[in-house]
Design an enzyme around this catalytic site. Structure first.
Site, PDB file in Angstrom:
ATOM      1  N   HIS A  24       0.818  -1.256  -0.059  1.00 31.77           N
ATOM      2  CA  HIS A  24      -0.102   0.093  -0.094  1.00 31.77           C
ATOM      3  C   HIS A  24       1.017   1.235   0.194  1.00 31.77           C
ATOM      4  O   HIS A  24       1.362   1.703   1.003  1.00 31.77           O
ATOM      5  CB  HIS A  24      -0.880  -0.031   1.232  1.00 31.77           C
ATOM      6  N   HIS A  26       1.006   4.763  -2.444  1.00 32.57           N
ATOM      7  CA  HIS A  26       0.701   5.684  -3.928  1.00 32.57           C
ATOM      8  C   HIS A  26       1.942   6.214  -4.309  1.00 32.57           C
ATOM      9  O   HIS A  26       2.833   7.232  -3.602  1.00 32.57           O
ATOM     10  CB  HIS A  26      -0.298   6.782  -3.301  1.00 32.57           C
ATOM     11  N   HIS A 204      -9.555   0.969  -1.119  1.00 32.97           N
ATOM     12  CA  HIS A 204      -9.377   1.549   0.166  1.00 32.97           C
ATOM     13  C   HIS A 204     -10.878   1.368   1.054  1.00 32.97           C
ATOM     14  O   HIS A 204     -11.843   1.703   0.142  1.00 32.97           O
ATOM     15  CB  HIS A 204      -9.242   2.886   0.159  1.00 32.97           C
ATOM     16  N   GLU A 207     -11.174   3.422   6.061  1.00 34.30           N
ATOM     17  CA  GLU A 207     -10.004   4.211   6.747  1.00 34.30           C
ATOM     18  C   GLU A 207     -10.901   5.329   7.458  1.00 34.30           C
ATOM     19  O   GLU A 207     -10.785   5.325   8.681  1.00 34.30           O
ATOM     20  CB  GLU A 207      -9.271   4.849   5.399  1.00 34.30           C
ATOM     21  N   ASP A 285       1.817   4.162   2.661  1.00 36.35           N
ATOM     22  CA  ASP A 285       0.701   4.905   2.355  1.00 36.35           C
ATOM     23  C   ASP A 285       1.152   6.065   1.248  1.00 36.35           C
ATOM     24  O   ASP A 285       1.461   5.999   0.028  1.00 36.35           O
ATOM     25  CB  ASP A 285      -0.336   5.468   3.089  1.00 36.35           C
ATOM     26  N   ASP A 286       1.576   7.157   1.743  1.00 32.27           N
ATOM     27  CA  ASP A 286       1.975   8.454   0.971  1.00 32.27           C
ATOM     28  C   ASP A 286       3.410   8.743   1.650  1.00 32.27           C
ATOM     29  O   ASP A 286       3.276   9.989   2.529  1.00 32.27           O
ATOM     30  CB  ASP A 286       1.063   9.504   1.051  1.00 32.27           C
TER      31      ASP A 286
HETATM   32  N1  ADE Z   1      -4.843   8.599  -2.000  1.00 36.75           N
HETATM   33  C1  ADE Z   1      -3.609   8.699  -1.579  1.00 36.75           C
HETATM   34  N2  ADE Z   1      -3.299   8.327  -0.133  1.00 36.75           N
HETATM   35  C2  ADE Z   1      -4.750   8.167   0.103  1.00 36.75           C
HETATM   36  C3  ADE Z   1      -5.432   7.506   1.137  1.00 36.75           C
HETATM   37  N3  ADE Z   1      -4.529   7.517   2.306  1.00 36.75           N
HETATM   38  N4  ADE Z   1      -6.627   7.507   1.210  1.00 36.75           N
HETATM   39  C4  ADE Z   1      -7.516   7.624   0.290  1.00 36.75           C
HETATM   40  N5  ADE Z   1      -7.028   8.032  -0.990  1.00 36.75           N
HETATM   41  C5  ADE Z   1      -5.432   8.114  -1.111  1.00 36.75           C
HETATM   42 ZN    ZN Z   2      -3.697   4.601   0.596  1.00 35.92          ZN
END
Ligand code: ADE
Ligand code: ZN
Length: 350
Positions: A24, A26, A204, A207, A285-286
Site C-alpha cells: 500500500h 501511492h 481502500h 479508513e 501509504d504516502d
Molecule cells: N490517495 C492517496 N492516499 C490516500 C489515502 N490514504 N486514502 C485515500 N486515498 C488516497
Molecule cells: Zn492509500
C-alpha cells in the site's frame, strides 16, 4: 521460528533488515518536496511555496480531504515521461534501503489524464523505473491502477479502457481518494470488468469510512485485500469474518495518525487487529507526506506498543510477503529468506 524476546535495538535492526513487501503505497505520495521543486524548475512552473521547508510545513492535516487537496495539487509538477521515471526511481531506491523485495504501488491515472497527461506519458516512465528496479535492485513490482472514487463510475470505466494496451503491466486495480459518501458499491461495474480482464482487485475501505464500506468492498466489488480497514474494529461480526476469511488488511500506521484516524500512535488498533487473528500488513501509504517509509512505519508502531514483540514482527513481515500478488514460487523464496534470517537471530547470543 522467532526468538521469544529480543532487546529493542536488536528487534528494530531485525525488522529493518528483513525482506518485506510493501502493498500500500501511492507512487504520487512518494513525491518528496525536494523533487517537487526540481521538477517545477525543469518544467518552468512556480510552486506556491517559498522553499522546501515551507512546503514541508504545509503537511499538517486535519483529515483525509485536507491531505488529498495538497496531494492532487502536488501532482501538477509531473508532466513528462522523465518526471514519472524520476518519481518512481527515487521511491524504488528508498524502498531497497528498507529491504523491500516486492512492491505493489498504486498510481492514479485520473489525476494525470484530467490534466491532459495521458497513459502514453506516465506508463513508460513508471515501467522504465520498475524494470530498472528489478534489474539493479532486485525489487519485484506489480502496478495497481487505482480509480478515484470522488469521480464517476463512467470516468473509471473510460480509464480502464484507456489502460487496455498496458494490461500486461498491471497486477490489479484499486479504489482510493475521498472515502466518506463515496461507497464502494458505486463502482461495481468497473470492478467486475477488471476482474473479467484477469486483474486482482483491492479497495481502500474503513479508513475514514464506516465498517459497512469494508463489507461492500468484499461483497459488491469482490476485493482480495482491504486497504486500511482499521475501522473494522468497530464491528464485531466484521472482525470475525475478516479473520475467518484471512482477508489481508494493508494498514498504514503513520498515515492514520497524520490524518487523525487515531489521535496518537499508542492508540492505534494494529495490536488489537493482530490479536483478533486478522492478516495485518504494515505499509507507508504516502511516505513523502506522512513522515516515513515502510521501516519507519514498523518502528513507530513497535515503539508505541510494548505488547508488540518478535512474534508479531515476524507475523507482519510474513503476512506482507504472503498477501502479495506475486508468483507462489517467488513468495516461497522470500519467506524462506525471512525465516532463515530470523532463525539465525534466534540462535545468536543476545
Ligand atoms: N490517495 C492517496 N492516499 C490516500 C489515502 N490514504 N486514502 C485515500 N486515498 C488516497
Ligand atoms: Zn492509500
Amino acid at each position: 521460528m522467532h526468538p521469544a524476546t529480543l532487546p529493542d535495538a536488536r528487534l528494530a535492526e531485525l525488522i529493518r533488515s528483513s525482506p518485506k513487501a510493501e502493498l500500500h503505497v501511492h507512487i504520487e505520495g512518494t513525491l518528496e518536496p525536494e523533487l517537487s521543486f526540481a521538477l517545477a524548475r525543469r518544467n518552468g512552473l512556480t510552486l506556491p511555496y517559498a522553499d522546501v521547508p515551507a512546503l514541508r510545513a504545509a503537511y499538517a492535516f486535519d483529515d483525509l480531504q485536507s491531505f488529498l487537496d495538497l496531494y492532487y495539487a502536488g501532482c501538477e509538477v509531473l508532466r513528462t515521461e522523465q518526471d514519472f521515471f524520476d518519481l518512481a526511481w527515487a521511491y524504488f531506491q528508498r524502498a531497497a534501503a528498507d529491504h523491500v523485495v516486492r512492491v505493489e504501488p498504486f498510481f492514479d491515472p485520473q489525476s494525470h489524464t484530467a490534466r491532459g497527461i495521458g497513459f502514453e506519458v506516465f506508463m513508460p516512465g513508471l515501467l522504465r523505473a520498475s524494470r530498472r528496479a528489478r534489474d539493479e535492485l532486485g525489487i519485484s513490482c506489480g502496478w495497481i491502477l487505482s480509480f478515484l472514487r470522488h469521480l464517476s463510475q463512467d470516468d473509471a470505466l473510460r480509464t480502464l479502457d484507456a489502460a487496455a494496451p498496458w494490461r500486461e503491466h498491471l497486477v490489479g486495480v484499486g479504489l482510493d481518494s475521498a472515502e466518506l459518501d463515496n461507497p464502494p458499491g458505486r463502482f461495481q461495474r468497473v470492478f467486475a470488468a477488471a476482474r473479467r480482464a484477469g486483474l486482482h482487485v483491492v479497495a481502500h475501505a474503513g479508513e475514514e469510512g464506516p465498517p459497512d464500506y469494508v463489507r461492500e468492498a468484499l461483497d459488491l466489488l469482490g476485493v482480495e485485500r482491504i486497504d486500511h480497514g482499521v475501522r473494522a474494529s468497530e464491528d464485531e461480526a466484521l472482525l470475525e469474518r475478516l479473520a475467518r476469511e484471512r482477508v489481508a488488511l494493508t494498514v498504514c500506521p503513520l498515515s492514520n495518525v497524520r490524518l487523525r484516524v487515531f489521535p496518537a500512535m499508542h492508540q492505534h488498533n494494529l495490536p488489537l487487529l493482530l490479536e483478533r487473528g486478522l492478516r495485518v500488513t504494515v505499509n507507508s501509504d504516502d511516505p513523502a507526506y506522512f513522515g516515513g517509509y515502510v521501516n519507519d512505519n514498523y518502528l513507530a508502531v513497535f515503539q508505541a506498543h510494548p505488547r508488540l514483540g518478535p512474534r508479531q514482527a515476524h507475523e507482519l513481515l510474513r503476512n506482507s510477503l504472503e498477501a502479495s500478488f506475486a508468483d507462489a514460487g517467488e513468495i516461497r523464496a522470500w519467506v524462506a529468506r525471512l525465516d532463515a534470517l530470523w532463525q539465525a537471530a534466534a540462535g545468536a547470543p543476545a
